[in-house]
Design a protein around this motif. Structure first.
Motif, short mmCIF file in Angstrom:
data_model
loop_
_atom_site.label_atom_id
_atom_site.label_comp_id
_atom_site.label_asym_id
_atom_site.label_seq_id
_atom_site.Cartn_x
_atom_site.Cartn_y
_atom_site.Cartn_z
N UNK A 1 0.83 -1.20 0.00
CA UNK A 1 0.00 0.00 0.00
C UNK A 1 0.87 1.26 0.00
N UNK A 2 1.89 1.23 0.84
CA UNK A 2 2.75 2.40 0.95
C UNK A 2 3.46 2.68 -0.37
N UNK A 3 4.04 1.64 -0.95
CA UNK A 3 4.77 1.82 -2.21
C UNK A 3 3.82 2.18 -3.34
N UNK A 4 2.61 1.66 -3.29
CA UNK A 4 1.65 1.96 -4.35
C UNK A 4 1.29 3.44 -4.34
N UNK A 5 1.10 3.99 -3.15
CA UNK A 5 0.78 5.42 -3.08
C UNK A 5 1.90 6.23 -3.72
N UNK A 6 3.12 5.88 -3.40
CA UNK A 6 4.25 6.61 -3.95
C UNK A 6 4.36 6.39 -5.46
N UNK A 7 4.22 5.15 -5.87
CA UNK A 7 4.32 4.84 -7.30
C UNK A 7 3.23 5.58 -8.09
N UNK A 8 2.01 5.54 -7.58
CA UNK A 8 0.91 6.22 -8.27
C UNK A 8 1.18 7.73 -8.31
N UNK B 1 -9.03 0.89 -4.66
CA UNK B 1 -10.11 1.00 -3.66
C UNK B 1 -9.55 1.00 -2.25
N UNK B 2 -8.56 0.17 -2.01
CA UNK B 2 -8.04 0.11 -0.65
C UNK B 2 -7.29 1.39 -0.30
N UNK B 3 -6.57 1.93 -1.26
CA UNK B 3 -5.93 3.23 -1.02
C UNK B 3 -6.99 4.28 -0.74
N UNK B 4 -8.06 4.20 -1.51
CA UNK B 4 -9.16 5.14 -1.30
C UNK B 4 -9.73 4.99 0.11
N UNK B 5 -9.97 3.76 0.53
CA UNK B 5 -10.53 3.53 1.86
C UNK B 5 -9.62 4.11 2.94
N UNK B 6 -8.33 3.92 2.76
CA UNK B 6 -7.41 4.44 3.78
C UNK B 6 -7.45 5.96 3.80
N UNK B 7 -7.67 6.56 2.62
CA UNK B 7 -7.76 8.02 2.56
C UNK B 7 -9.01 8.50 3.28
N UNK B 8 -10.11 7.82 3.07
CA UNK B 8 -11.35 8.20 3.74
C UNK B 8 -11.17 8.11 5.26
N UNK B 9 -10.45 7.09 5.69
CA UNK B 9 -10.20 6.96 7.12
C UNK B 9 -9.41 8.16 7.63
N UNK B 10 -8.39 8.55 6.88
CA UNK B 10 -7.62 9.74 7.26
C UNK B 10 -8.52 10.96 7.35
N UNK B 11 -9.42 11.03 6.36
CA UNK B 11 -10.32 12.17 6.28
C UNK B 11 -11.11 12.34 7.58
N UNK B 12 -11.56 11.23 8.13
CA UNK B 12 -12.34 11.28 9.36
C UNK B 12 -11.56 11.94 10.50
N UNK B 13 -10.25 11.77 10.47
CA UNK B 13 -9.46 12.32 11.56
C UNK B 13 -9.49 13.84 11.60
N UNK B 14 -9.82 14.45 10.47
CA UNK B 14 -9.82 15.91 10.43
C UNK B 14 -11.07 16.50 11.11
N UNK C 1 -1.19 11.29 -4.94
CA UNK C 1 -1.87 10.14 -5.52
C UNK C 1 -3.39 10.29 -5.39
N UNK C 2 -3.82 11.18 -4.52
CA UNK C 2 -5.23 11.27 -4.18
C UNK C 2 -6.16 11.61 -5.34
N UNK C 3 -5.90 12.67 -6.08
CA UNK C 3 -6.87 13.03 -7.11
C UNK C 3 -7.15 11.90 -8.08
N UNK C 4 -6.11 11.24 -8.55
CA UNK C 4 -6.32 10.15 -9.50
C UNK C 4 -7.08 9.00 -8.87
#
Lengths: 216, 216
Positions: free
Chosen positions: A19-26, A61-74, A104-107
Motif C-alpha cells: 500500500x505504501x509503495x503503491x501510493x508513492x508509485x501512483x 479501492x483500498x488506497x481510497x478507503x485508507x484516505x477516507x479513514x484519514x479524512x475522518x481524523x480531520x 496520488x489522491x486526485x487520480x
DNA sequence: TATGATTCGGAGGGTCGCCTCCGTTTACCC
DNA sequence: GGGTAAACGGAGGCGACCCTCCGAATCATA
C-alpha cells in the motif's frame, strides 16, 4: 467491506508495504503504473501483489478507503473550532494541504468515482459542512452567497497544486490566503454570477455518464 | 521547427483531423490513450498516424504548439484593457476559462515540460504579465503582495476545474468570483505567509529533476 | 486521361505489462 | 523441533499496444 487480515506477520507486513509503495508509485508515475514495478519496489514477487490485491482496481479501492479513514481524523478539529469562520478556515486549509501533499489522491478519487459513479464519497460529512457554512454565515464572517459545494471545490483547486511537487508546498499558503480572503464577507463583494449547487446536484452533474476524463 | 505542409489535400485533411481527434481522445482517455484508437476514431489506418507523427511525443508537441498559438490570441485583449485591474480580471478569466474548457491541456503541458524541462513555455509573456501586475498594483486595485507567478498559478487552479466536465463550466465563474475578490486590494487583507517567487525560480523549482508526477 | 509521386490501409512482428500457477519458503502452533 | 497451513517468488502464457512495411489507392500535373 471489512478486509480480512491475515494472522501471519509477513503477510500483514507485505500488505502494508505494498500500500505504501503503491501510493508513492501512483504519485510518481500515475495510477496506471505497472504493477510489476510495484512488486519490484516493494521487494516482492508479482504473485504477492495479486494475492493481496486481485487487480489494480482493488488496490485503488483500498488506497481510497485508507484516505477516507484519514479524512475522518480531520473532523473533530474542523468542527470543534471556536467560531464558524475558523471552521471554514480549517476546512479549506487542512483538507487542501492534505490533498496537495498526497499527489496520488486526485487520480485515486477519480478512478473510484468511475468504478462506482453512484457512490457519494463523504455523504455523511455533507450535512456537517452545510452546518459549518451556515454557522460562519450567521456570524457574518463568510460571504452569504457561498455554498458548501463551493468550499469543496476550492479545496480541490488548492489540492491540485500538489502537481508542482513537494518544494512548492510552502508557497501553497499564498494561494490559500487569496482564496480565504475571497471567501470573507465584506462590503463590495462581487455578487455571484450564477446560483450555487447542492451536493446532490453537483455529484450527479460531475458523474454524468461519459468517457473517462483526462488524467492531469 | 516549422512543420512542412504536404501539397496533397488528403494529407492536410488527415493531419488536421488527427490533431482534432487527438485532442478529444486525450481529453477523454488521457494522454497515453492508444494511438491505434486515434487511428480508428479518425477513420484512418495506423500507418497514417505514424506518418504524420513519428511517435506520441511528436503528436503531443504539435498539440502543444497549437495551444501556444491560441494563447497568443489572448494577449491583445488582456493587455489592451482600460485599467490594470481589468487586465488582471481578463487574464485570470480568459485563460482560466480556456484551460478549463480544454481538458487535454494540463496533461499536454506537463508532458512537454517533461520532454524538455529547460523549455520555458511563455517566457516572452512573462515581462508582460509582470507589467500588468505592476500596473494594477500602482492603481491600488490589486493587492500589493501578489506576484505574476501567483496569477499564473490561480489560472492553473481555475483551469483544473475542467475535470468536472463541460456541464460545470457555468458554475466555474463562482470560483472565479471568489478568487478575484481575494486578489483585490482592500483594508483588512490577510498578509501573505511567505514571500512570492519570480518566474525563473518557480520554473526551476517545479521542473526539478524527478520522476514523472501523477496524472490527474 | 495518363503518368508518376505521394499518401493510405491494415496485417503482423516485437515489446511490455497483466495475471496465473505451482514448487519452495516461512510463520504459527503444539 | 516437527507438522501443517499459509504465503512467497518469479517464470511464462496471453493480450494489448507500438510501430513498420509494402501493395493498393489517391492526388497533382499536364
Amino acid at each position: 467491506m471489512t478486509s480480512s487480515v491475515s494472522s501471519r506477520r509477513d503477510a500483514r507486513r507485505n500488505h502494508e508495504r505494498l500500500l505504501r509503495e503503491a501510493r508513492q508509485l501512483f504519485a510518481e508515475r500515475g495510477i496506471d503504473a505497472p504493477l510489476d514495478e510495484l512488486a519490484a519496489r516493494a521487494g516482492v514477487g508479482a504473485g504477492t501483489v495479486y494475492r493481496h490485491f486481485p487487480n489494480r482496481d482493488a488496490l485503488v479501492r483500498e488506497i481510497y478507503d485508507s484516505a477516507v479513514a484519514e479524512l475522518h481524523d480531520f473532523a473533530p478539529e474542523i468542527l470543534g473550532a471556536e467560531t464558524g469562520w475558523r471552521s471554514v478556515e480549517l476546512y479549506v486549509e487542512r483538507l487542501g494541504a492534505w490533498v496537495a501533499d498526497s499527489p496520488y489522491l486526485p487520480a485515486v478519487m477519480r478512478r473510484v468515482a468511475e468504478l462506482d459513479p453512484t457512490h457519494r464519497p463523504g455523504a455523511d460529512f455533507e450535512p456537517l459542512v452545510d452546518g459549518l457554512v451556515a454557522r460562519a454565515q450567521a456570524e457574518g464572517a463568510l460571504r452569504a452567497d457561498v455554498t458548501a459545494v463551493d468550499l469543496g471545490i476550492l479545496v480541490d483547486m488548492l489540492g491540485s497544486l500538489g502537481q508542482y511537487g513537494g518544494e512548492y508546498l510552502p508557497f501553497w499558503r499564498r494561494q490559500l490566503t487569496i482564496v480565504l480572503d475571497g471567501l470573507r464577507a465584506r462590503p463590495g463583494t462581487t455578487p455571484m454570477p450564477v446560483p450555487g449547487q447542492a451536493f446532490a446536484a453537483f455529484h450527479d452533474m460531475s458523474h454524468a455518464k461519459g468517457p473517462r476524463p483526462a488524467p492531469r
